[in-house]
Design a protein around this motif. Structure first.
Motif, PDB file in Angstrom:
ATOM      1  N   GLN A   1     101.509 103.385  31.311  1.00 38.45           N
ATOM      2  CA  GLN A   1     102.839 102.779  31.318  1.00 38.45           C
ATOM      3  C   GLN A   1     103.675 103.370  30.181  1.00 38.45           C
ATOM      4  OE1 GLN A   1     103.551 100.712  33.914  1.00 38.45           O
ATOM      5  NE2 GLN A   1     101.448 101.094  34.549  1.00 38.45           N
ATOM      6  N   PRO A   2     104.968 103.590  30.340  1.00 38.83           N
ATOM      7  CA  PRO A   2     105.730 103.228  31.547  1.00 38.83           C
ATOM      8  C   PRO A   2     106.010 104.391  32.490  1.00 38.83           C
ATOM      9  CG  PRO A   2     107.235 103.633  29.746  1.00 38.83           C
ATOM     10  CD  PRO A   2     105.864 103.926  29.220  1.00 38.83           C
TER      11      PRO A   2
ATOM     12  N   HIS B   1     107.040 101.617  40.557  1.00 35.51           N
ATOM     13  CA  HIS B   1     108.489 101.707  40.391  1.00 35.51           C
ATOM     14  C   HIS B   1     109.071 102.232  41.697  1.00 35.51           C
ATOM     15  CE1 HIS B   1     107.882 102.633  35.806  1.00 35.51           C
ATOM     16  NE2 HIS B   1     107.799 101.334  36.062  1.00 35.51           N
TER      17      HIS B   1
ATOM     18  N   GLU C   1     116.929 106.489  36.385  1.00 40.48           N
ATOM     19  CA  GLU C   1     117.924 105.440  36.552  1.00 40.48           C
ATOM     20  C   GLU C   1     119.376 105.843  36.303  1.00 40.48           C
ATOM     21  OE1 GLU C   1     116.929 102.371  33.792  1.00 40.48           O
ATOM     22  OE2 GLU C   1     116.913 103.711  32.055  1.00 40.48           O
TER      23      GLU C   1
ATOM     24  N   GLU D   1     113.362  96.601  40.572  1.00 36.76           N
ATOM     25  CA  GLU D   1     112.596  95.357  40.719  1.00 36.76           C
ATOM     26  C   GLU D   1     111.719  95.077  39.503  1.00 36.76           C
ATOM     27  OE1 GLU D   1     110.524  95.414  44.410  1.00 36.76           O
ATOM     28  OE2 GLU D   1     112.364  95.506  45.612  1.00 36.76           O
ATOM     29  N   GLU D   2     111.806  95.921  38.481  1.00 34.08           N
ATOM     30  CA  GLU D   2     111.065  95.735  37.226  1.00 34.08           C
ATOM     31  C   GLU D   2     109.565  95.563  37.472  1.00 34.08           C
ATOM     32  OE1 GLU D   2     112.907  92.636  34.956  1.00 34.08           O
ATOM     33  OE2 GLU D   2     114.814  93.701  34.790  1.00 34.08           O
ATOM     34  N   THR D   3     109.009  96.509  38.187  1.00 31.20           N
ATOM     35  CA  THR D   3     107.573  96.508  38.488  1.00 31.20           C
ATOM     36  C   THR D   3     106.835  97.453  37.539  1.00 31.20           C
ATOM     37  OG1 THR D   3     107.978  98.245  40.126  1.00 31.20           O
ATOM     38  CG2 THR D   3     107.957  95.974  40.922  1.00 31.20           C
ATOM     39  N   ASN D   4     105.508  97.533  37.684  1.00 29.43           N
ATOM     40  CA  ASN D   4     104.701  98.449  36.883  1.00 29.43           C
ATOM     41  C   ASN D   4     104.796  99.862  37.438  1.00 29.43           C
ATOM     42  OD1 ASN D   4     103.734  96.449  35.131  1.00 29.43           O
ATOM     43  ND2 ASN D   4     102.034  95.939  36.501  1.00 29.43           N
ATOM     44  N   HIS D   5     104.469 100.832  36.573  1.00 32.52           N
ATOM     45  CA  HIS D   5     104.458 102.226  37.016  1.00 32.52           C
ATOM     46  C   HIS D   5     103.137 102.546  37.719  1.00 32.52           C
ATOM     47  CE1 HIS D   5     104.648 106.554  37.122  1.00 32.52           C
ATOM     48  NE2 HIS D   5     103.484 106.602  36.486  1.00 32.52           N
TER      49      HIS D   5
ATOM     50  N   ASN E   1     113.858 101.628  38.505  1.00 29.06           N
ATOM     51  CA  ASN E   1     112.962 100.490  38.664  1.00 29.06           C
ATOM     52  C   ASN E   1     113.752  99.197  38.835  1.00 29.06           C
ATOM     53  OD1 ASN E   1     110.599  98.964  38.690  1.00 29.06           O
ATOM     54  ND2 ASN E   1     110.405  98.922  36.462  1.00 29.06           N
TER      55      ASN E   1
END
Length: 200
Positions: A185-186, A131, A99, A118-122, A116
């Motif tokens: 995660q993460p 991500h 990031e 959209e703040e999704t799962n890895h 990430n």
């Protein structure tokens, strides 16, 4: 009468020459117009295509030395990523977009977490994931060399898009010491960061 007979042919000749000259001028004018029209039709640049948008990322190791490159190219399907590097440990290595566009050796923690927006799962196959920065593992040969290419479908090089790799001040591309398991995660339990390249 004799003088009239002498003058008339001369006059006729002059008129004839003048007519020929006018005809030639007319032909040249028409020819010139044709050339001008043809030049407009074939004007350079009407059918030229723009070059693909590409970015070259310099990957540096923990000693600050260049260990390889990654060429990023915008395509209709996402960003094509072509990684070429050497001097890496044999085996599979996690590869992610991170990031922050800061690669401070030796640990590269300055690059932050996975990109990430959209703040999704890895995990590429995880429910609720992946991500945007999740990428396939690199596989390094026994000679320490990798030459791999794939498409990252969840990011773009277009600066106006919310998933752009050029967001704010940019992002980074990071190679990890171990394999990304695609689940934990993460970040996939992929170990330390052993190479990093700034994207901005």
């Amino acid at each position: 009468m004799k003088r009239k007979v002498t003058i008339l042919p001369s006059l006729a000749l002059m008129i004839g020459l003048a007519a020929c000259g006018a005809e030639n001028d007319s032909e040249q004018a028409i020819s010139g117009q044709d050339v001008e029209k043809n030049n407009e039709i074939t004007e350079p640049g009407n059918d030229t295509q723009s070059e693909p948008f590409t970015v070259l990322v310099d990957l540096k190791d923990a000693d600050g030395q260049t260990t390889g490159t990654a060429e990023l190219e915008e395509t209709d399907d996402g960003v094509n990523v072509h990684v070429k590097a050497e001097g890496l440990p044999e085996g599979k290595h996690g590869l992610h977009f991170h990031e922050t566009s800061v690669c401070e050796a030796p640990d590269f923690e300055s690059a932050g977490g996975h990109y990430n927006p959209e703040e999704t799962n890895h995990g590429l196959e995880m429910e609720g994931g992946p991500h945007a920065g999740d990428l396939p593992n690199l596989e390094v040969g026994v000679d320490g060399i990798v030459d791999d290419e794939f498409t990252a479908k969840n990011v773009t090089l277009e600066t106006s898009e919310p998933n752009s790799l050029f967001k704010d001040s940019g992002t980074a591309l990071v190679i990890h010491s171990g394999e990304d398991d695609g689940e934990t995660q993460p970040s996939g339990d992929s170990g330390e960061r052993i190479a990093c390249g700034v994207i901005k």
